[in-house]
Enzyme design. Sequence first.
Site, PDB file in Angstrom:
ATOM      1  N   ASP A 141       4.960  14.336  42.970  1.00 52.78           N
ATOM      2  CA  ASP A 141       5.038  14.505  44.417  1.00 52.78           C
ATOM      3  C   ASP A 141       4.342  13.310  45.066  1.00 52.78           C
ATOM      4  O   ASP A 141       3.779  12.464  44.375  1.00 52.78           O
ATOM      5  CB  ASP A 141       4.434  15.847  44.845  1.00 52.78           C
ATOM      6  CG  ASP A 141       2.940  15.897  44.610  1.00 52.78           C
ATOM      7  OD1 ASP A 141       2.365  14.895  44.131  1.00 52.78           O
ATOM      8  OD2 ASP A 141       2.329  16.938  44.893  1.00 52.78           O
ATOM      9  N   SER A 142       4.371  13.236  46.371  1.00 55.49           N
ATOM     10  CA  SER A 142       3.922  12.011  47.045  1.00 55.49           C
ATOM     11  C   SER A 142       2.469  12.062  47.470  1.00 55.49           C
ATOM     12  O   SER A 142       1.908  11.066  47.900  1.00 55.49           O
ATOM     13  CB  SER A 142       4.773  11.787  48.282  1.00 55.49           C
ATOM     14  OG  SER A 142       4.526  12.828  49.217  1.00 55.49           O
ATOM     15  N   GLY A 180       1.668  13.807  50.015  1.00 56.74           N
ATOM     16  CA  GLY A 180       1.765  14.199  51.423  1.00 56.74           C
ATOM     17  C   GLY A 180       1.315  15.631  51.650  1.00 56.74           C
ATOM     18  O   GLY A 180       0.519  15.913  52.549  1.00 56.74           O
ATOM     19  N   ASP A 206       5.726  12.372  52.979  1.00 55.75           N
ATOM     20  CA  ASP A 206       6.176  13.117  54.165  1.00 55.75           C
ATOM     21  C   ASP A 206       5.012  13.787  54.862  1.00 55.75           C
ATOM     22  O   ASP A 206       3.901  13.815  54.350  1.00 55.75           O
ATOM     23  CB  ASP A 206       7.197  14.187  53.755  1.00 55.75           C
ATOM     24  CG  ASP A 206       6.586  15.215  52.800  1.00 55.75           C
ATOM     25  OD1 ASP A 206       5.639  14.878  52.069  1.00 55.75           O
ATOM     26  OD2 ASP A 206       7.053  16.360  52.791  1.00 55.75           O
ATOM     27  N   GLN A 232      12.326  18.196  56.434  1.00 57.77           N
ATOM     28  CA  GLN A 232      11.287  19.008  57.066  1.00 57.77           C
ATOM     29  C   GLN A 232      11.873  19.711  58.293  1.00 57.77           C
ATOM     30  O   GLN A 232      13.075  19.757  58.446  1.00 57.77           O
ATOM     31  CB  GLN A 232      10.090  18.114  57.447  1.00 57.77           C
ATOM     32  CG  GLN A 232       9.281  17.625  56.242  1.00 57.77           C
ATOM     33  CD  GLN A 232       8.434  18.730  55.601  1.00 57.77           C
ATOM     34  OE1 GLN A 232       8.331  19.837  56.109  1.00 57.77           O
ATOM     35  NE2 GLN A 232       7.827  18.408  54.453  1.00 57.77           N
ATOM     36  N   GLY A 282       8.012  21.934  53.137  1.00 58.25           N
ATOM     37  CA  GLY A 282       7.432  22.671  54.252  1.00 58.25           C
ATOM     38  C   GLY A 282       7.800  24.129  54.309  1.00 58.25           C
ATOM     39  O   GLY A 282       7.730  24.748  55.369  1.00 58.25           O
ATOM     40  N   ASP A 323       9.539  24.056  41.706  1.00 57.36           N
ATOM     41  CA  ASP A 323       8.219  23.962  41.084  1.00 57.36           C
ATOM     42  C   ASP A 323       7.321  24.962  41.783  1.00 57.36           C
ATOM     43  O   ASP A 323       7.523  25.258  42.958  1.00 57.36           O
ATOM     44  CB  ASP A 323       7.610  22.562  41.254  1.00 57.36           C
ATOM     45  CG  ASP A 323       7.004  22.383  42.651  1.00 57.36           C
ATOM     46  OD1 ASP A 323       7.779  22.154  43.601  1.00 57.36           O
ATOM     47  OD2 ASP A 323       5.781  22.510  42.799  1.00 57.36           O
ATOM     48  N   CYS A 352      10.642  40.679  26.797  1.00 56.31           N
ATOM     49  CA  CYS A 352      10.331  39.250  26.637  1.00 56.31           C
ATOM     50  C   CYS A 352      10.198  38.937  25.148  1.00 56.31           C
ATOM     51  O   CYS A 352       9.604  39.689  24.395  1.00 56.31           O
ATOM     52  CB  CYS A 352       9.028  38.920  27.363  1.00 56.31           C
ATOM     53  SG  CYS A 352       8.538  37.198  27.190  1.00 56.31           S
ATOM     54  N   CYS A 394       8.808  36.060  24.028  1.00 53.76           N
ATOM     55  CA  CYS A 394       7.861  34.953  23.846  1.00 53.76           C
ATOM     56  C   CYS A 394       6.850  35.293  22.758  1.00 53.76           C
ATOM     57  O   CYS A 394       6.694  36.450  22.380  1.00 53.76           O
ATOM     58  CB  CYS A 394       7.178  34.601  25.167  1.00 53.76           C
ATOM     59  SG  CYS A 394       5.685  35.543  25.550  1.00 53.76           S
ATOM     60  N   CYS A 448       4.281  38.025  23.604  1.00 51.88           N
ATOM     61  CA  CYS A 448       4.815  39.389  23.609  1.00 51.88           C
ATOM     62  C   CYS A 448       5.184  39.860  22.202  1.00 51.88           C
ATOM     63  O   CYS A 448       5.140  41.049  21.914  1.00 51.88           O
ATOM     64  CB  CYS A 448       6.017  39.480  24.551  1.00 51.88           C
ATOM     65  SG  CYS A 448       5.512  39.364  26.284  1.00 51.88           S
ATOM     66  N   HIS A 506       2.899  33.447  28.583  1.00 58.15           N
ATOM     67  CA  HIS A 506       3.938  34.442  28.860  1.00 58.15           C
ATOM     68  C   HIS A 506       4.581  34.197  30.235  1.00 58.15           C
ATOM     69  O   HIS A 506       5.804  34.266  30.373  1.00 58.15           O
ATOM     70  CB  HIS A 506       3.399  35.869  28.799  1.00 58.15           C
ATOM     71  CG  HIS A 506       4.303  36.818  29.514  1.00 58.15           C
ATOM     72  ND1 HIS A 506       5.475  37.288  28.965  1.00 58.15           N
ATOM     73  CD2 HIS A 506       4.267  37.289  30.788  1.00 58.15           C
ATOM     74  CE1 HIS A 506       6.109  38.022  29.862  1.00 58.15           C
ATOM     75  NE2 HIS A 506       5.403  38.050  30.980  1.00 58.15           N
TER      76      HIS A 506
HETATM   77 ZN    ZN Z   1       6.234  37.267  26.988  1.00 60.67          ZN
END
Ligand code: ZN
Length: 390
Positions: free
Chosen positions: A94-95, A97, A148, A207, A234, A284, A322, A324, A327, A353
Amino acid sequence: MDAIRFTVEAQDGEARAGVLTTRRGVIETPVFMPVGTAGTVKGIRFEALESDDLNAQIILGNTYHLWLRPGIDVIKSAGGLHRFIGWDRALLTDSGGFQVWSLGALRKISEEGTEFRSHVDGSLRFLSPEVSMEVQAALGSDIVMVFDECAPGEASQEETERSMNLTARWAKRSKVAFDRRQSEGADTGHREVEGLSGSQALFGIVQGAGHLDLRRISLEQTVNIGFDGYAIGGLSVGEEKSVMFEVIEHIAPRMPKAAPRYLMGVGTPEDLVEAVARGIDLFDCVLPTRNGRTGQAFTSRGKLNIKNAQWTKDQRPLDESCRCSVCRRHSRAYLRHIYMAGEMLGGILLTHHNLAFFLDTMRGVRQSIRSGDFPTFRREFTGRLGANGE
Ligand SMILES: [Zn+2]
């Protein structure tokens, strides 16, 4: 050669499944990018991010944090951010900003840029489009964001318009400075020895807070400058959720179809699915990592607070659907015990997780768009989320 290539391969309503090719690999979209604020995705090792369990294709780094500490000289001497942190896959920075804007009263914004006091050592610092582009070239990220200014969610029409026009002028300056840095070879991420080709990509940011007319103007201003991708900034800064979705619904379908669309800093698993339905490709958010450290798990049946006494003897995994590694191996009872005992592994396992759940949700989103079942996926996903009753 283009910095990135982007192809939409399937569409279901406004939802798109595509392929984003960067100089450091191919990323299937829609995609979630774990946030690596200060050169680490908090509470998780890079091996885990790369494992089949998570398989994160791209992570985010924060210009503001890395610029202040350890500083650009340190990262340059390592040969760029990828080498410094030991991550060979794609990186978006990211910038700065947004971070500077979040400092509130501690910063002073002028036409030239933003002056603020470093949270690290109290020194007076100045961030501008030119400085941000210099720092991001030194970081050598694969996708660079323009510098920005963000207007608060409840900002008036006049205040938002002033801020939006400043963002447009900064976007233009960012582009000029970015092109100059590229031609000077300042991009540390460009390594012939690694067989990498291609330059950094630059994304513009739309924005305009909750004002749809200003959002449309900001989009036009940004597209007129011309970028490799476009972001909606924003949002998720204190406005009502209905306002956020109204903006996304209004703006995303009007963004260039041939370029990736990135919704910055959003959100919960439900937000991601709903934004995909409105045409967003990249996300993100700090939620999976931050909430993991504070004892909150995201599951297919909603949020689960591991501190609750009701899990004391519960032998079930965090999320029964799940797959993973957390889990597969550990019970809620054990995770609660180590979390309550203050063991660092507690936050680490919850973070793992949570990231698995976010990344797996996006995998399901991509598959359902490609098979034409996205509306069903969306309905069932949202329907299950209330099941935990938290
Ligand atoms: Zn999991």
